[in-house]
Write an enzyme that holds these catalytic residues in place. Structure first.
Site, PDB file in Angstrom:
ATOM      1  N   MET A 160      52.088  46.848  42.222  1.00 23.72           N
ATOM      2  CA  MET A 160      51.074  45.962  41.971  1.00 23.72           C
ATOM      3  C   MET A 160      51.267  45.050  41.631  1.00 23.72           C
ATOM      4  O   MET A 160      51.047  44.045  41.130  1.00 23.72           O
ATOM      5  CB  MET A 160      49.679  46.141  41.624  1.00 23.72           C
ATOM      6  CG  MET A 160      49.056  47.916  42.805  1.00 23.72           C
ATOM      7  SD  MET A 160      48.644  46.691  44.296  1.00 23.72           S
ATOM      8  CE  MET A 160      47.532  45.465  43.779  1.00 23.72           C
ATOM      9  N   GLU A 161      51.798  45.572  40.116  1.00 19.81           N
ATOM     10  CA  GLU A 161      52.617  44.428  38.918  1.00 19.81           C
ATOM     11  C   GLU A 161      53.331  43.048  39.125  1.00 19.81           C
ATOM     12  O   GLU A 161      53.289  42.188  39.520  1.00 19.81           O
ATOM     13  CB  GLU A 161      53.542  44.922  37.655  1.00 19.81           C
ATOM     14  CG  GLU A 161      52.174  46.049  37.385  1.00 19.81           C
ATOM     15  CD  GLU A 161      51.796  46.940  38.219  1.00 19.81           C
ATOM     16  OE1 GLU A 161      50.988  47.845  37.088  1.00 19.81           O
ATOM     17  OE2 GLU A 161      52.306  47.899  38.427  1.00 19.81           O
ATOM     18  N   ASP A 187      47.511  25.229  40.379  1.00 21.00           N
ATOM     19  CA  ASP A 187      47.125  24.671  39.606  1.00 21.00           C
ATOM     20  C   ASP A 187      47.944  23.015  38.496  1.00 21.00           C
ATOM     21  O   ASP A 187      47.021  21.956  38.316  1.00 21.00           O
ATOM     22  CB  ASP A 187      46.951  25.535  38.525  1.00 21.00           C
ATOM     23  CG  ASP A 187      46.103  24.569  37.085  1.00 21.00           C
ATOM     24  OD1 ASP A 187      44.811  24.156  37.592  1.00 21.00           O
ATOM     25  OD2 ASP A 187      46.092  24.913  35.795  1.00 21.00           O
ATOM     26  N   HIS A 196      46.849  51.299  37.173  1.00 22.38           N
ATOM     27  CA  HIS A 196      47.030  52.129  35.603  1.00 22.38           C
ATOM     28  C   HIS A 196      47.747  51.723  34.749  1.00 22.38           C
ATOM     29  O   HIS A 196      48.828  50.687  34.981  1.00 22.38           O
ATOM     30  CB  HIS A 196      48.303  53.559  35.426  1.00 22.38           C
ATOM     31  CG  HIS A 196      47.541  54.420  36.285  1.00 22.38           C
ATOM     32  ND1 HIS A 196      47.803  54.575  38.196  1.00 22.38           N
ATOM     33  CD2 HIS A 196      46.775  55.481  36.259  1.00 22.38           C
ATOM     34  CE1 HIS A 196      47.264  55.788  38.411  1.00 22.38           C
ATOM     35  NE2 HIS A 196      46.884  56.303  36.962  1.00 22.38           N
TER      36      HIS A 196
END
Length: 156
Positions: free
Chosen positions: A111-112, A126, A77
């Protein structure tokens, strides 16, 4: 095994309906680790890399990722994030990432927090890959969550 909440009775994927859930304060903490050689760690901590302060960039990337989790994970959500904090600290063998995300809402922010920790690790990779391609992202995991129907949880 309990039924998975993102699968309906016919086996199809679905977004969970949280309409009837209580609004509570919810917080989640996740962590990740980027293992690297001592030379790469020294470069990361020196701030003298070609790409600048890798820790600061990774922390900002993690916060941005927390805010965009529902764009990346199909059944998440969109949430009004009230706090997102990502810290990158030196640790034995590499850089440790800790992400803390908070909201007041009807569903949690696990999840965040996991997305924030993961993207911070990816950003570190990176920015440092020119120095070392063999770095390893490891141990991305949920450390704790508070609030909601299922209550508080802390990793063993």
């Amino acid at each position: 095994m309990s039924r998975l909440t993102h699968i309906d009775e016919t086996g199809r994927a679905r977004m969970v309906d949280v309409s009837d859930k209580a609004v509570t304060t919810r917080e989640a903490v996740a962590e990740g680790f980027l293992r690297m050689t001592p030379e790469t760690l020294a470069l990361a901590l020196s701030g003298e890399g070609k790409k600048g302060d890798v820790r600061a960039v990774a922390e900002i990337a993690g916060v941005m990722a927390a805010k965009r989790t529902s764009d990346l994970i199909p059944m998440c959500h969109p949430l009004p994030i009230t706090k997102a904090e990502v810290r990158v600290e030196p640790a034995d063998g590499g850089l440790a990432v800790t992400a803390r995300v908070k909201t007041t809402g009807q569903t949690g922010v696990e999840m965040e927090a996991l997305t924030a920790a993961s993207v911070a690790c990816l950003t570190l990779y990176d920015m440092l890959k020119a120095a070392e391609k063999g770095m390893v992202i490891e141990t991305v995991r949920l450390v704790s969550k508070t609030g909601g129907k299922s209550g508080d949880w802390t990793a063993p």
